[in-house]
Design a protein around this motif. Structure first.
Motif, PDB file in Angstrom:
ATOM      1  N   MET A 112       1.381  -1.125  -0.100  1.00 29.80           N
ATOM      2  CA  MET A 112       0.069  -0.164  -0.233  1.00 29.80           C
ATOM      3  C   MET A 112       1.062   1.509   0.082  1.00 29.80           C
ATOM      4  O   MET A 112       1.694   1.225   0.977  1.00 29.80           O
ATOM      5  CB  MET A 112      -0.932   0.003   1.001  1.00 29.80           C
ATOM      6  N   ALA A 113       0.391   1.932  -0.986  1.00 27.64           N
ATOM      7  CA  ALA A 113       1.387   3.606  -0.771  1.00 27.64           C
ATOM      8  C   ALA A 113       0.995   4.345   0.079  1.00 27.64           C
ATOM      9  O   ALA A 113      -0.019   4.503   0.383  1.00 27.64           O
ATOM     10  CB  ALA A 113       0.634   4.092  -2.623  1.00 27.64           C
ATOM     11  N   LYS A 114       1.865   4.975   0.910  1.00 23.79           N
ATOM     12  CA  LYS A 114       1.862   5.971   1.914  1.00 23.79           C
ATOM     13  C   LYS A 114       1.446   6.883   1.375  1.00 23.79           C
ATOM     14  O   LYS A 114       1.843   7.850   0.122  1.00 23.79           O
ATOM     15  CB  LYS A 114       3.102   5.513   2.386  1.00 23.79           C
ATOM     16  N   GLU A 115       0.338   7.479   1.948  1.00 25.16           N
ATOM     17  CA  GLU A 115       0.165   9.199   1.632  1.00 25.16           C
ATOM     18  C   GLU A 115      -0.274   9.984   2.775  1.00 25.16           C
ATOM     19  O   GLU A 115      -1.132   9.331   3.688  1.00 25.16           O
ATOM     20  CB  GLU A 115      -1.238   9.331   0.097  1.00 25.16           C
ATOM     21  N   CYS A 116      -0.882  11.183   2.361  1.00 26.08           N
ATOM     22  CA  CYS A 116      -1.269  11.982   3.910  1.00 26.08           C
ATOM     23  C   CYS A 116      -2.971  12.014   3.646  1.00 26.08           C
ATOM     24  O   CYS A 116      -3.444  11.783   2.801  1.00 26.08           O
ATOM     25  CB  CYS A 116      -0.839  13.499   3.519  1.00 26.08           C
ATOM     26  N   PHE A 117      -2.883  11.562   5.243  1.00 18.72           N
ATOM     27  CA  PHE A 117      -4.245  11.174   4.929  1.00 18.72           C
ATOM     28  C   PHE A 117      -5.092  12.095   5.044  1.00 18.72           C
ATOM     29  O   PHE A 117      -6.294  12.317   5.144  1.00 18.72           O
ATOM     30  CB  PHE A 117      -4.106  11.220   7.197  1.00 18.72           C
ATOM     31  N   VAL A 118      -4.563  14.149   5.031  1.00 16.81           N
ATOM     32  CA  VAL A 118      -5.515  15.108   4.897  1.00 16.81           C
ATOM     33  C   VAL A 118      -5.985  15.327   3.556  1.00 16.81           C
ATOM     34  O   VAL A 118      -6.885  15.627   3.327  1.00 16.81           O
ATOM     35  CB  VAL A 118      -4.669  16.124   5.893  1.00 16.81           C
ATOM     36  N   CYS A 119      -4.247  15.824   2.647  1.00 25.92           N
ATOM     37  CA  CYS A 119      -5.022  16.388   1.865  1.00 25.92           C
ATOM     38  C   CYS A 119      -4.521  15.181   0.753  1.00 25.92           C
ATOM     39  O   CYS A 119      -4.086  15.778  -1.049  1.00 25.92           O
ATOM     40  CB  CYS A 119      -3.845  17.406   1.464  1.00 25.92           C
ATOM     41  N   LYS A 120      -4.213  14.007   0.739  1.00 23.39           N
ATOM     42  CA  LYS A 120      -3.951  12.780  -0.330  1.00 23.39           C
ATOM     43  C   LYS A 120      -2.472  12.826  -0.696  1.00 23.39           C
ATOM     44  O   LYS A 120      -2.864  11.969  -2.005  1.00 23.39           O
ATOM     45  CB  LYS A 120      -4.770  12.616  -1.145  1.00 23.39           C
ATOM     46  N   LYS A 121      -1.844  13.371   0.009  1.00 20.06           N
ATOM     47  CA  LYS A 121      -0.417  13.722  -0.900  1.00 20.06           C
ATOM     48  C   LYS A 121       0.565  12.723  -0.654  1.00 20.06           C
ATOM     49  O   LYS A 121       0.299  12.183  -0.086  1.00 20.06           O
ATOM     50  CB  LYS A 121       0.624  15.056  -0.401  1.00 20.06           C
ATOM     51  N   SER A 122       0.858  12.415  -2.284  1.00 24.75           N
ATOM     52  CA  SER A 122       1.385  11.005  -2.104  1.00 24.75           C
ATOM     53  C   SER A 122       3.223  11.313  -2.992  1.00 24.75           C
ATOM     54  O   SER A 122       3.542  12.300  -3.993  1.00 24.75           O
ATOM     55  CB  SER A 122       0.813   9.750  -3.051  1.00 24.75           C
ATOM     56  N   VAL A 123       3.768  10.152  -3.093  1.00 24.45           N
ATOM     57  CA  VAL A 123       5.193   9.907  -4.300  1.00 24.45           C
ATOM     58  C   VAL A 123       5.020  10.739  -5.430  1.00 24.45           C
ATOM     59  O   VAL A 123       3.428  10.146  -6.231  1.00 24.45           O
ATOM     60  CB  VAL A 123       5.614   8.681  -4.283  1.00 24.45           C
ATOM     61  N   VAL A 124       5.526  11.417  -6.320  1.00 27.54           N
ATOM     62  CA  VAL A 124       5.117  11.916  -7.696  1.00 27.54           C
ATOM     63  C   VAL A 124       6.455  11.480  -8.172  1.00 27.54           C
ATOM     64  O   VAL A 124       7.657  11.648  -7.200  1.00 27.54           O
ATOM     65  CB  VAL A 124       5.622  13.096  -7.744  1.00 27.54           C
ATOM     66  N   SER A 125       6.163  11.539  -9.726  1.00 22.43           N
ATOM     67  CA  SER A 125       8.424  10.512 -10.251  1.00 22.43           C
ATOM     68  C   SER A 125       8.040  11.542 -10.864  1.00 22.43           C
ATOM     69  O   SER A 125       6.939  11.940 -11.841  1.00 22.43           O
ATOM     70  CB  SER A 125       7.645   8.986 -10.699  1.00 22.43           C
ATOM     71  N   GLY A 126       8.903  11.410 -12.436  1.00 26.01           N
ATOM     72  CA  GLY A 126       9.703  12.438 -12.484  1.00 26.01           C
ATOM     73  C   GLY A 126      10.925  12.559 -13.067  1.00 26.01           C
ATOM     74  O   GLY A 126      11.964  10.751 -12.848  1.00 26.01           O
ATOM     75  N   ASN A 127      11.934  13.323 -13.943  1.00 26.39           N
ATOM     76  CA  ASN A 127      13.510  12.764 -14.376  1.00 26.39           C
ATOM     77  C   ASN A 127      14.261  13.658 -13.429  1.00 26.39           C
ATOM     78  O   ASN A 127      14.182  14.556 -13.294  1.00 26.39           O
ATOM     79  CB  ASN A 127      13.435  12.833 -15.406  1.00 26.39           C
ATOM     80  N   ASN A 128      15.488  13.150 -13.538  1.00 28.67           N
ATOM     81  CA  ASN A 128      16.235  14.816 -13.062  1.00 28.67           C
ATOM     82  C   ASN A 128      17.959  13.950 -14.737  1.00 28.67           C
ATOM     83  O   ASN A 128      17.142  13.336 -15.478  1.00 28.67           O
ATOM     84  CB  ASN A 128      18.124  13.016 -12.833  1.00 28.67           C
ATOM     85  N   VAL A 129      17.525  15.227 -14.476  1.00 32.37           N
ATOM     86  CA  VAL A 129      17.534  15.858 -16.135  1.00 32.37           C
ATOM     87  C   VAL A 129      19.784  16.690 -16.150  1.00 32.37           C
ATOM     88  O   VAL A 129      19.196  17.670 -15.492  1.00 32.37           O
ATOM     89  CB  VAL A 129      17.242  16.967 -17.120  1.00 32.37           C
ATOM     90  N   THR A 130      20.452  16.113 -16.287  1.00 28.40           N
ATOM     91  CA  THR A 130      21.491  16.377 -16.356  1.00 28.40           C
ATOM     92  C   THR A 130      21.608  17.719 -17.278  1.00 28.40           C
ATOM     93  O   THR A 130      21.321  18.151 -18.461  1.00 28.40           O
ATOM     94  CB  THR A 130      22.547  15.733 -16.582  1.00 28.40           C
ATOM     95  N   HIS A 131      22.908  18.645 -17.008  1.00 24.93           N
ATOM     96  CA  HIS A 131      22.999  19.454 -18.579  1.00 24.93           C
ATOM     97  C   HIS A 131      23.564  19.318 -19.547  1.00 24.93           C
ATOM     98  O   HIS A 131      23.280  19.989 -20.628  1.00 24.93           O
ATOM     99  CB  HIS A 131      24.930  20.188 -17.794  1.00 24.93           C
ATOM    100  N   SER A 132      24.113  17.967 -19.967  1.00 24.46           N
ATOM    101  CA  SER A 132      24.117  17.152 -21.086  1.00 24.46           C
ATOM    102  C   SER A 132      22.568  16.459 -21.760  1.00 24.46           C
ATOM    103  O   SER A 132      23.075  16.356 -22.627  1.00 24.46           O
ATOM    104  CB  SER A 132      24.696  16.040 -21.659  1.00 24.46           C
ATOM    105  N   ASN A 133      21.163  17.204 -20.478  1.00 28.63           N
ATOM    106  CA  ASN A 133      20.266  17.046 -21.539  1.00 28.63           C
ATOM    107  C   ASN A 133      20.082  15.153 -21.194  1.00 28.63           C
ATOM    108  O   ASN A 133      19.226  14.208 -21.523  1.00 28.63           O
ATOM    109  CB  ASN A 133      19.957  16.936 -22.819  1.00 28.63           C
ATOM    110  N   LYS A 134      20.945  14.020 -20.205  1.00 35.51           N
ATOM    111  CA  LYS A 134      20.482  12.692 -19.883  1.00 35.51           C
ATOM    112  C   LYS A 134      19.411  12.792 -19.386  1.00 35.51           C
ATOM    113  O   LYS A 134      19.671  13.697 -18.283  1.00 35.51           O
ATOM    114  CB  LYS A 134      21.356  12.429 -19.354  1.00 35.51           C
ATOM    115  N   HIS A 135      18.074  12.002 -19.065  1.00 40.17           N
ATOM    116  CA  HIS A 135      17.533  10.942 -18.023  1.00 40.17           C
ATOM    117  C   HIS A 135      17.546  10.625 -17.159  1.00 40.17           C
ATOM    118  O   HIS A 135      17.370   8.992 -17.954  1.00 40.17           O
ATOM    119  CB  HIS A 135      15.732  11.560 -19.379  1.00 40.17           C
TER     120      HIS A 135
END
Length: 62
Positions: A1-24
């Motif tokens: 079960m994924a953890k999230e805030c009981f009040v605002c339902k905030k949970s894990v967000v995914s994305g990318n690290n982007v380097t100066h040379s545009n590697k993701h």
């Protein structure tokens, strides 16, 4: 079960690290969750709440 805030339902967000040379590279941002005792319908209950909701007073601590 994924953890999230009981009040605002905030949970894990995914994305990318982007380097100066545009590697993701995949990464995740986790919310700052604290396990606290709150008063819910007159009874104390232990739930996960994010620090933003705690600081802004959206929950009443037991």
């Amino acid at each position: 079960m994924a953890k999230e805030c009981f009040v605002c339902k905030k949970s894990v967000v995914s994305g990318n690290n982007v380097t100066h040379s545009n590697k993701h590279n995949k990464r995740v941002w986790k919310p700052n969750l604290q396990k606290v005792k709150i008063v819910l319908d007159g009874t104390p209950q232990r739930v996960n709440v994010c620090t933003r909701c705690l600081r802004s007073g959206k929950v009443e601590r037991a």
